[in-house]
Motif scaffolding. Structure first.
Motif, PDB file in Angstrom:
ATOM      1  N   GLU A   1       0.244  -8.158 -10.176  1.00  0.00           N
ATOM      2  CA  GLU A   1      -0.454  -7.182  -9.339  1.00  0.00           C
ATOM      3  C   GLU A   1       0.011  -5.768  -9.658  1.00  0.00           C
ATOM      4  O   GLU A   1      -0.796  -4.833  -9.705  1.00  0.00           O
ATOM      5  CB  GLU A   1      -0.224  -7.501  -7.862  1.00  0.00           C
ATOM      6  CG  GLU A   1      -0.885  -8.785  -7.394  1.00  0.00           C
ATOM      7  CD  GLU A   1      -0.698  -9.018  -5.911  1.00  0.00           C
ATOM      8  OE1 GLU A   1      -0.589  -8.035  -5.156  1.00  0.00           O
ATOM      9  OE2 GLU A   1      -0.653 -10.195  -5.498  1.00  0.00           O
TER      10      GLU A   1
ATOM     11  N   VAL B   1      -2.449  -2.500 -11.173  1.00  0.00           N
ATOM     12  CA  VAL B   1      -2.697  -1.195 -10.542  1.00  0.00           C
ATOM     13  C   VAL B   1      -1.839  -0.079 -11.129  1.00  0.00           C
ATOM     14  O   VAL B   1      -1.955   1.073 -10.707  1.00  0.00           O
ATOM     15  CB  VAL B   1      -2.449  -1.270  -9.016  1.00  0.00           C
ATOM     16  CG1 VAL B   1      -3.312  -2.339  -8.380  1.00  0.00           C
ATOM     17  CG2 VAL B   1      -0.972  -1.513  -8.708  1.00  0.00           C
TER      18      VAL B   1
ATOM     19  N   GLU C   1      -5.594   2.701  -6.664  1.00  0.00           N
ATOM     20  CA  GLU C   1      -6.627   3.288  -5.816  1.00  0.00           C
ATOM     21  C   GLU C   1      -6.342   2.958  -4.351  1.00  0.00           C
ATOM     22  O   GLU C   1      -7.080   2.207  -3.707  1.00  0.00           O
ATOM     23  CB  GLU C   1      -8.009   2.773  -6.217  1.00  0.00           C
ATOM     24  CG  GLU C   1      -8.433   3.212  -7.618  1.00  0.00           C
ATOM     25  CD  GLU C   1      -9.838   2.746  -7.980  1.00  0.00           C
ATOM     26  OE1 GLU C   1     -10.423   1.959  -7.194  1.00  0.00           O
ATOM     27  OE2 GLU C   1     -10.345   3.159  -9.028  1.00  0.00           O
ATOM     28  N   PRO C   2      -5.263   3.510  -3.788  1.00  0.00           N
ATOM     29  CA  PRO C   2      -4.981   3.248  -2.371  1.00  0.00           C
ATOM     30  C   PRO C   2      -6.093   3.797  -1.491  1.00  0.00           C
ATOM     31  O   PRO C   2      -6.663   4.847  -1.779  1.00  0.00           O
ATOM     32  CB  PRO C   2      -3.657   3.989  -2.145  1.00  0.00           C
ATOM     33  CG  PRO C   2      -3.606   5.029  -3.220  1.00  0.00           C
ATOM     34  CD  PRO C   2      -4.299   4.430  -4.402  1.00  0.00           C
ATOM     35  N   LYS C   3      -6.394   3.085  -0.410  1.00  0.00           N
ATOM     36  CA  LYS C   3      -7.522   3.432   0.450  1.00  0.00           C
ATOM     37  C   LYS C   3      -7.104   4.111   1.754  1.00  0.00           C
ATOM     38  O   LYS C   3      -7.950   4.659   2.454  1.00  0.00           O
ATOM     39  CB  LYS C   3      -8.329   2.176   0.790  1.00  0.00           C
ATOM     40  CG  LYS C   3      -8.830   1.407  -0.427  1.00  0.00           C
ATOM     41  CD  LYS C   3      -9.693   2.266  -1.320  1.00  0.00           C
ATOM     42  CE  LYS C   3     -10.233   1.448  -2.498  1.00  0.00           C
ATOM     43  NZ  LYS C   3     -10.960   2.288  -3.472  1.00  0.00           N
TER      44      LYS C   3
ATOM     45  N   THR D   1       1.325  -4.878   6.179  1.00  0.00           N
ATOM     46  CA  THR D   1       0.584  -5.501   5.080  1.00  0.00           C
ATOM     47  C   THR D   1       0.168  -6.929   5.416  1.00  0.00           C
ATOM     48  O   THR D   1      -0.826  -7.426   4.886  1.00  0.00           O
ATOM     49  CB  THR D   1       1.429  -5.498   3.791  1.00  0.00           C
ATOM     50  OG1 THR D   1       2.700  -6.102   4.054  1.00  0.00           O
ATOM     51  CG2 THR D   1       1.640  -4.085   3.287  1.00  0.00           C
TER      52      THR D   1
ATOM     53  N   THR E   1      -3.381  -6.670   3.381  1.00  0.00           N
ATOM     54  CA  THR E   1      -3.484  -5.753   2.253  1.00  0.00           C
ATOM     55  C   THR E   1      -2.436  -6.108   1.202  1.00  0.00           C
ATOM     56  O   THR E   1      -1.468  -6.813   1.484  1.00  0.00           O
ATOM     57  CB  THR E   1      -3.301  -4.298   2.710  1.00  0.00           C
ATOM     58  OG1 THR E   1      -2.139  -4.208   3.560  1.00  0.00           O
ATOM     59  CG2 THR E   1      -4.518  -3.810   3.482  1.00  0.00           C
ATOM     60  N   HIS E   2      -2.635  -5.569   0.004  1.00  0.00           N
ATOM     61  CA  HIS E   2      -1.826  -5.999  -1.134  1.00  0.00           C
ATOM     62  C   HIS E   2      -1.288  -4.805  -1.906  1.00  0.00           C
ATOM     63  O   HIS E   2      -1.458  -3.649  -1.493  1.00  0.00           O
ATOM     64  CB  HIS E   2      -2.669  -6.915  -2.024  1.00  0.00           C
ATOM     65  CG  HIS E   2      -3.225  -8.107  -1.315  1.00  0.00           C
ATOM     66  ND1 HIS E   2      -2.463  -9.218  -1.029  1.00  0.00           N
ATOM     67  CD2 HIS E   2      -4.460  -8.345  -0.794  1.00  0.00           C
ATOM     68  CE1 HIS E   2      -3.202 -10.106  -0.370  1.00  0.00           C
ATOM     69  NE2 HIS E   2      -4.415  -9.599  -0.213  1.00  0.00           N
TER      70      HIS E   2
ATOM     71  N   ASP F   1      -2.782  -1.005  -2.128  1.00  0.00           N
ATOM     72  CA  ASP F   1      -3.857  -0.767  -1.161  1.00  0.00           C
ATOM     73  C   ASP F   1      -3.585   0.409  -0.225  1.00  0.00           C
ATOM     74  O   ASP F   1      -4.525   1.106   0.176  1.00  0.00           O
ATOM     75  CB  ASP F   1      -4.101  -2.026  -0.314  1.00  0.00           C
ATOM     76  CG  ASP F   1      -4.806  -3.118  -1.089  1.00  0.00           C
ATOM     77  OD1 ASP F   1      -5.379  -2.813  -2.156  1.00  0.00           O
ATOM     78  OD2 ASP F   1      -4.785  -4.271  -0.636  1.00  0.00           O
ATOM     79  N   MET F   2      -2.320   0.614   0.181  1.00  0.00           N
ATOM     80  CA  MET F   2      -2.020   1.622   1.192  1.00  0.00           C
ATOM     81  C   MET F   2      -0.704   2.316   0.904  1.00  0.00           C
ATOM     82  O   MET F   2       0.214   1.716   0.333  1.00  0.00           O
ATOM     83  CB  MET F   2      -1.916   0.992   2.597  1.00  0.00           C
ATOM     84  CG  MET F   2      -3.129   0.295   3.115  1.00  0.00           C
ATOM     85  SD  MET F   2      -3.010  -0.108   4.895  1.00  0.00           S
ATOM     86  CE  MET F   2      -1.506  -1.089   4.975  1.00  0.00           C
TER      87      MET F   2
END
Length: 255
Positions: free
Chosen positions: A22, A26, A31-33, A47, A52-53, A56-57
């Motif tokens: 993973e 990335v 591309e954290p949201k 998480t 989320t993974h 993600d954040m």
């Protein structure tokens, strides 16, 4: 500490390989949201309860999930919270900021006790960094809570959000399900939305609706997650009955 070391060994023998894959996925194009602010309480595992993974954040944790108001800072006197906002929303162009409070929050329980002027005195604050942190950065939440409680705890509260002109109404615990300190926690969570909007470097994106602020609240004893719905004007449990309605609200107001 031995438990941590043993845990690292279990990780090496189980999930390490998958996590490395993973990370590699990335590494060059994360591309954290969301920038996710929550409490440092050991029972809060964001998480896990958001599923989320890696990548993600951005997650920022402190005592009481506080984001200090911009008025507290001058020149180089800043803390990690606004720096995280800049890193996430300016440098990385993230469009969503989430503040997540929770039930039985030890910081909020202490803040509730700080209604006592002697307990909150300057002398006592000098003896306790935690009291000083709360008195400085959560006092607005406490004042709003006290006004609401003195008025009978039935009237809605008014919060500013993305801009001083963009406000929302909030009813707190209409069903009377939670302890008084939990009601304070919910008010405090919503107050942080106003604090976030106080930073000038976010102003243009907030006013153009290119950046959005949300509030969640986690009941640690039931495992339920609540989303603050501006349409419903209250925290709504995210479940099978509400998720489509809440998703529609998010698409409508925050797309």
């Amino acid at each position: 500490m031995e438990r941590i070391l043993r845990g690292i060994m279990r990780y090496r023998n189980t999930t390490r390989e998958q996590m490395v894959k993973e990370f590699q996925k990335v590494r060059d194009n994360p591309e954290p949201k969301a920038v996710f602010f929550t409490c440092m309480d050991s029972r809060m595992i964001p998480t896990r309860y958001t599923d989320t993974h890696v990548g993600d954040m951005f997650v920022v944790r402190n005592a009481g999930n506080l984001i200090p108001h911009a008025q507290h800072f001058q020149d180089e006197y800043f803390s990690c919270e606004p720096a995280a906002l800049e890193l996430g929303c300016v440098v990385n162009d993230i469009r969503h900021i989430i503040v997540c409070g929770h039930s039985d929050c030890k910081a909020m329980n202490l803040l509730y006790q700080l209604r006592d002027p002697e307990f909150a005195s300057k002398l006592n604050r000098r003896l306790s960094p935690l009291r000083s942190w709360l008195c400085t950065h959560a006092n607005t939440s406490l004042e709003k809570f006290q006004e609401w409680r003195d008025a009978g705890m039935n009237d809605p509260l008014l919060f500013s959000s993305e801009s001083p002109l963009r406000r929302f109404v909030a009813y707190i615990d209409k069903d009377q399900k939670f302890a008084i300190e939990d009601k304070l926690s919910q008010i405090n969570t919503l107050q942080q939305m106003s604090n976030i909007a106080s930073y000038g470097f976010l102003k243009a994106r907030l006013e153009s609706h290119d950046l959005h602020i949300h509030a969640l609240w986690f009941d640690i004893y039931t495992g339920d997650i609540y989303y603050f719905s501006r349409g419903a004007k209250c925290f709504v449990a995210v479940d099978e009955d509400s998720v489509e309605r809440l998703s529609k609200e998010v698409r409508q107001f925050y797309s």
